[in-house]
Design a protein around this motif. Sequence first.
Motif, PDB file in Angstrom:
ATOM      1  N   ARG A 133      -6.436   3.094  -9.132  1.00  0.00           N
ATOM      2  CA  ARG A 133      -7.146   3.912  -8.335  1.00  0.00           C
ATOM      3  C   ARG A 133      -6.010   4.421  -7.326  1.00  0.00           C
ATOM      4  N   THR A 134      -5.018   3.901  -7.010  1.00  0.00           N
ATOM      5  CA  THR A 134      -3.979   4.465  -6.256  1.00  0.00           C
ATOM      6  C   THR A 134      -3.711   5.798  -6.320  1.00  0.00           C
ATOM      7  N   GLN A 135      -3.652   6.272  -7.949  1.00  0.00           N
ATOM      8  CA  GLN A 135      -3.214   7.393  -8.235  1.00  0.00           C
ATOM      9  C   GLN A 135      -4.213   8.483  -7.912  1.00  0.00           C
ATOM     10  N   GLU A 136      -5.595   8.216  -7.311  1.00  0.00           N
ATOM     11  CA  GLU A 136      -6.460   9.286  -6.970  1.00  0.00           C
ATOM     12  C   GLU A 136      -6.001   9.824  -5.470  1.00  0.00           C
ATOM     13  N   TYR A 137      -5.241   9.505  -4.793  1.00  0.00           N
ATOM     14  CA  TYR A 137      -5.160   9.873  -3.353  1.00  0.00           C
ATOM     15  C   TYR A 137      -3.768  10.276  -3.157  1.00  0.00           C
ATOM     16  N   ASN A 138      -3.565  11.504  -2.341  1.00  0.00           N
ATOM     17  CA  ASN A 138      -2.125  12.077  -2.263  1.00  0.00           C
ATOM     18  C   ASN A 138      -1.866  11.794  -0.498  1.00  0.00           C
ATOM     19  N   GLN A 139      -2.748  11.820   0.412  1.00  0.00           N
ATOM     20  CA  GLN A 139      -2.483  11.567   1.699  1.00  0.00           C
ATOM     21  C   GLN A 139      -3.737  10.603   2.166  1.00  0.00           C
ATOM     22  N   PRO A 140      -3.734   9.577   1.902  1.00  0.00           N
ATOM     23  CA  PRO A 140      -4.781   8.515   1.876  1.00  0.00           C
ATOM     24  C   PRO A 140      -5.061   8.058   3.362  1.00  0.00           C
ATOM     25  N   SER A 141      -5.993   7.937   3.917  1.00  0.00           N
ATOM     26  CA  SER A 141      -6.339   7.172   5.374  1.00  0.00           C
ATOM     27  C   SER A 141      -7.310   6.064   4.801  1.00  0.00           C
ATOM     28  N   LEU A 142      -7.326   5.049   5.608  1.00  0.00           N
ATOM     29  CA  LEU A 142      -8.066   3.779   5.077  1.00  0.00           C
ATOM     30  C   LEU A 142      -9.086   3.463   6.194  1.00  0.00           C
ATOM     31  N   ASN A 143     -10.304   3.323   5.989  1.00  0.00           N
ATOM     32  CA  ASN A 143     -11.560   3.261   6.996  1.00  0.00           C
ATOM     33  C   ASN A 143     -11.820   1.843   6.796  1.00  0.00           C
ATOM     34  N   PHE A 144     -11.538   0.806   7.873  1.00  0.00           N
ATOM     35  CA  PHE A 144     -11.983  -0.442   7.753  1.00  0.00           C
ATOM     36  C   PHE A 144     -13.109  -0.690   8.636  1.00  0.00           C
ATOM     37  N   ASP A 145     -14.242  -1.103   8.028  1.00  0.00           N
ATOM     38  CA  ASP A 145     -15.450  -1.593   9.011  1.00  0.00           C
ATOM     39  C   ASP A 145     -15.395  -3.208   8.739  1.00  0.00           C
ATOM     40  N   PHE A 146     -14.928  -4.007  10.043  1.00  0.00           N
ATOM     41  CA  PHE A 146     -15.037  -5.596  10.112  1.00  0.00           C
ATOM     42  C   PHE A 146     -16.424  -5.848  10.341  1.00  0.00           C
ATOM     43  N   LEU A 147     -17.103  -6.215   9.477  1.00  0.00           N
ATOM     44  CA  LEU A 147     -18.458  -6.466   9.489  1.00  0.00           C
ATOM     45  C   LEU A 147     -19.072  -7.643  10.319  1.00  0.00           C
ATOM     46  N   THR A 148     -18.087  -9.012   9.839  1.00  0.00           N
ATOM     47  CA  THR A 148     -18.191 -10.021  10.455  1.00  0.00           C
ATOM     48  C   THR A 148     -16.865 -10.448  11.143  1.00  0.00           C
ATOM     49  N   PRO A 149     -17.041 -11.285  12.187  1.00  0.00           N
ATOM     50  CA  PRO A 149     -15.992 -11.728  12.958  1.00  0.00           C
ATOM     51  C   PRO A 149     -14.709 -12.078  12.260  1.00  0.00           C
ATOM     52  N   THR A 150     -13.591 -11.266  12.700  1.00  0.00           N
ATOM     53  CA  THR A 150     -12.370 -11.552  11.349  1.00  0.00           C
ATOM     54  C   THR A 150     -11.470 -12.149  12.462  1.00  0.00           C
ATOM     55  N   CYS A 151     -11.101 -13.378  12.107  1.00  0.00           N
ATOM     56  CA  CYS A 151     -10.193 -14.413  12.513  1.00  0.00           C
ATOM     57  C   CYS A 151      -8.646 -14.539  12.031  1.00  0.00           C
ATOM     58  N   ILE A 152      -7.820 -13.960  12.666  1.00  0.00           N
ATOM     59  CA  ILE A 152      -6.489 -13.978  12.251  1.00  0.00           C
ATOM     60  C   ILE A 152      -5.583 -14.743  13.025  1.00  0.00           C
ATOM     61  N   GLN A 153      -4.901 -15.604  12.671  1.00  0.00           N
ATOM     62  CA  GLN A 153      -3.973 -16.411  13.484  1.00  0.00           C
ATOM     63  C   GLN A 153      -2.712 -15.415  13.661  1.00  0.00           C
ATOM     64  N   TYR A 154      -2.141 -16.018  15.048  1.00  0.00           N
ATOM     65  CA  TYR A 154      -0.939 -15.119  15.193  1.00  0.00           C
ATOM     66  C   TYR A 154       0.001 -15.793  14.700  1.00  0.00           C
ATOM     67  N   ARG A 155       0.789 -15.481  13.486  1.00  0.00           N
ATOM     68  CA  ARG A 155       1.758 -16.142  12.857  1.00  0.00           C
ATOM     69  C   ARG A 155       1.410 -17.475  12.604  1.00  0.00           C
ATOM     70  N   ASN A 156       2.164 -18.935  13.199  1.00  0.00           N
ATOM     71  CA  ASN A 156       1.709 -20.012  12.771  1.00  0.00           C
ATOM     72  C   ASN A 156       1.063 -20.603  14.330  1.00  0.00           C
ATOM     73  N   SER A 157       0.950 -19.824  15.164  1.00  0.00           N
ATOM     74  CA  SER A 157       0.315 -20.351  16.343  1.00  0.00           C
ATOM     75  C   SER A 157      -1.196 -20.670  16.497  1.00  0.00           C
ATOM     76  N   ARG A 158      -1.782 -21.250  17.424  1.00  0.00           N
ATOM     77  CA  ARG A 158      -2.975 -21.194  17.636  1.00  0.00           C
ATOM     78  C   ARG A 158      -3.701 -20.175  18.318  1.00  0.00           C
ATOM     79  N   VAL A 159      -3.007 -19.138  18.557  1.00  0.00           N
ATOM     80  CA  VAL A 159      -3.586 -18.007  19.070  1.00  0.00           C
ATOM     81  C   VAL A 159      -4.233 -17.039  18.253  1.00  0.00           C
TER      82      VAL A 159
END
Length: 286
Positions: A133-159
């Motif tokens: 599927r990557t071959q279908e695009y020449n100048q792609p942009s990516l639209n992300f809809d974060f539908l539910t709370p997205t919890c990403i730790q900052y590196r290995n911290s508790r932040v």
Amino acid sequence: MFMRRVNLVLRSDQSFEIPIHEGYQVYSSLLGLMKESDPEVSRRVHDSTITSISLGSLHGPFRSTERPYLKQVLSHELYRLRIGITDPHDEEVFRHLVLPLLTDRKKLPLYQGSFSVEQVEDQMVSADDLIKRTQEYNQPSLNFDFLTPTCIQYRNSRVTEMYPHRIAVFHSLLSKWNQLSPDDLHMGVSRDDFGRYLIERPDLRRLATYSVQVNTVMDAKRGHSRPIFKQGFVGRCTYSFTSNAPIGFRNATLILAMFAEFSGVGSSVARGCGQVDVTVQDGVNE
């Protein structure tokens, strides 16, 4: 390497209350179904350091309640639930998770009520499908809809990240991909590459933050269980590539973006966090 996305259509014949963020209850219910079918598969999924399923939230009409942090399911209304399966043994997980809903019980029990399974849609893709599927695009942009709370730790911290920063989002996806994929599909993209070749444009009007229950633990001092919360964000963000982004980096990032709909983003994805919808379109590079 195969991935599945299962869409359930559910209906309840009674009204009952569930938490505003119901992922923890739904996860417990699905784990219970797997345990009835095969205790070993249920134990492996629960104990694995690699999160092998991702859950969305229940989509449908709800009624507000006088009790805080709760909402009411309406009887005879339809609700939708999406399950992503990225387990290396995905066929086992599918057989002991989804098939019981189709054949044996056709029930999804929660704490105060249950849903009947009206319909199941199953989609399976391979890593090769995403690569093609990557071959279908020449100048792609990516639209992300974060539908539910997205919890990403900052590196290995508790932040916890409270903003859809490109490095945080895509390094989280890269880590999931490299944990789940065979050695010949591992990606060697660095954190700095995401910062150098991607630009994020969040829709600040739709960006919001949440604190969501993801687990419970026994509080020895109080003698009863207490909830564990994580903080996360929801909303829309568009990621575009700089004009000097190498084609190998662009294709790797496209694969990770499409993978996100199956794996979820960040931590606690099995408990309803980090579900995304991703659309890829040809845009203008920076």
